[in-house]
Design a protein around this motif. Structure first.
Motif, mmCIF file in Angstrom:
data_model
loop_
_atom_site.group_PDB
_atom_site.id
_atom_site.type_symbol
_atom_site.label_atom_id
_atom_site.label_comp_id
_atom_site.label_asym_id
_atom_site.label_seq_id
_atom_site.Cartn_x
_atom_site.Cartn_y
_atom_site.Cartn_z
ATOM 1 N N GLN A 1 -25.915 -6.955 7.956
ATOM 2 C CA GLN A 1 -25.257 -6.010 6.960
ATOM 3 C C GLN A 1 -25.880 -5.609 5.629
ATOM 4 N N GLN A 2 -25.690 -6.489 4.680
ATOM 5 C CA GLN A 2 -26.117 -6.537 3.522
ATOM 6 C C GLN A 2 -27.371 -6.684 3.228
ATOM 7 N N SER A 3 -28.520 -7.236 3.968
ATOM 8 C CA SER A 3 -29.747 -7.187 3.917
ATOM 9 C C SER A 3 -30.676 -5.878 4.217
ATOM 10 N N LEU A 4 -29.714 -5.311 5.486
ATOM 11 C CA LEU A 4 -30.621 -3.967 5.603
ATOM 12 C C LEU A 4 -30.002 -2.535 4.887
ATOM 13 N N LEU B 1 -25.983 7.185 -0.753
ATOM 14 C CA LEU B 1 -26.966 7.618 0.187
ATOM 15 C C LEU B 1 -27.386 6.897 1.049
ATOM 16 N N ALA B 2 -27.321 5.479 0.519
ATOM 17 C CA ALA B 2 -27.293 4.306 1.476
ATOM 18 C C ALA B 2 -27.024 3.938 2.778
ATOM 19 N N ARG C 1 -29.335 -3.965 1.303
ATOM 20 C CA ARG C 1 -29.890 -3.740 0.398
ATOM 21 C C ARG C 1 -31.403 -2.717 0.493
ATOM 22 N N THR C 2 -31.762 -2.801 1.096
ATOM 23 C CA THR C 2 -32.695 -2.241 1.397
ATOM 24 C C THR C 2 -32.992 -0.226 1.904
ATOM 25 N N ALA C 3 -31.868 -0.352 2.201
ATOM 26 C CA ALA C 3 -31.392 1.720 2.485
ATOM 27 C C ALA C 3 -31.303 2.003 0.821
ATOM 28 N N TYR C 4 -30.212 1.206 0.450
ATOM 29 C CA TYR C 4 -30.392 1.240 -1.866
ATOM 30 C C TYR C 4 -31.868 1.070 -1.733
ATOM 31 N N LEU C 5 -32.688 1.212 -1.889
ATOM 32 C CA LEU C 5 -34.030 0.659 -2.523
ATOM 33 C C LEU C 5 -34.581 1.981 -1.925
ATOM 34 N N LEU C 6 -34.444 1.811 -0.936
ATOM 35 C CA LEU C 6 -35.142 3.599 -0.073
ATOM 36 C C LEU C 6 -34.842 5.152 -0.745
ATOM 37 N N THR C 7 -33.409 4.496 -1.071
ATOM 38 C CA THR C 7 -32.685 6.203 -0.987
ATOM 39 C C THR C 7 -32.684 6.255 -3.012
ATOM 40 N N GLY C 8 -32.174 4.853 -3.520
ATOM 41 C CA GLY C 8 -31.957 5.112 -4.898
ATOM 42 C C GLY C 8 -30.316 5.296 -5.300
#
Length: 161
Positions: free
Chosen positions: A15-18, A31-32, A20-27
């Motif tokens: 979950q934490q890794s996913l 939304l992440a 982080r990726t979601a946050y980097l994609l959305t900013g």
């Protein structure tokens, strides 16, 4: 046998890794969270097949990319960071650099931002990035070129770091 056997363990472990990726994609944190919840719902609905012989993490990451691009196309979501705060004495240099980079990432197109996140944060090869995005290798190369050019223009002080 429970249809979701192993799903909860997968979520706890990744979950934490996913996120982080979601946050980097959305900013954007909210939304992440929404993006990750939507994707984990999709993963859960396909869990039986993924648990048998699939790769649930790869599926989840590709779903994050695809869902983010889909949302951006439909909603034309405005990413945060359009305005940088005034630099005061309370901000250290690393925080200011991070804010500048987030601001610059927010200026990229969804495809460009996705390429940068997958190539330089997730450390995927060009071929893997093309597969995850469902595009050609040439598209990955050109989007990387345009994204890096734009990032260099927006944050010239970070290029030499």
């Amino acid at each position: 046998m429970d249809r979701f056997e192993g799903f909860h363990e997968f979520v706890r472990a990744r979950q934490q890794s996913l996120m982080r990726t979601a946050y980097l994609l959305t900013g954007d944190t909210h939304l992440a969270e929404d993006l990750l919840q939507t994707v984990l719902t999709r993963v859960a609905s396909h869990w039986a097949k993924l648990a048998k012989g699939g790769n649930p993490e790869a599926y989840a990451r590709k779903a994050l990319v695809n869902q983010n691009i889909s949302w951006r196309r439909r909603k034309r979501v405005e990413l945060p960071g359009a305005e940088l705060p005034e630099v005061g004495q309370s901000h250290d240099e690393a925080t200011v650099r991070r804010l500048a980079l987030l601001h610059a990432l927010a200026q990229l197109t969804p495809k460009q931002r996705t390429v940068i996140v997958l190539r330089y944060y997730e450390d995927h090869t060009e071929h893997e990035t093309a597969q995850l995005m469902g595009t050609s290798l040439g598209t990955v190369k050109s989007q990387t070129h345009y994204a890096l050019s734009k990032l260099r223009a927006l944050t010239p002080q970070e290029v030499d770091r």
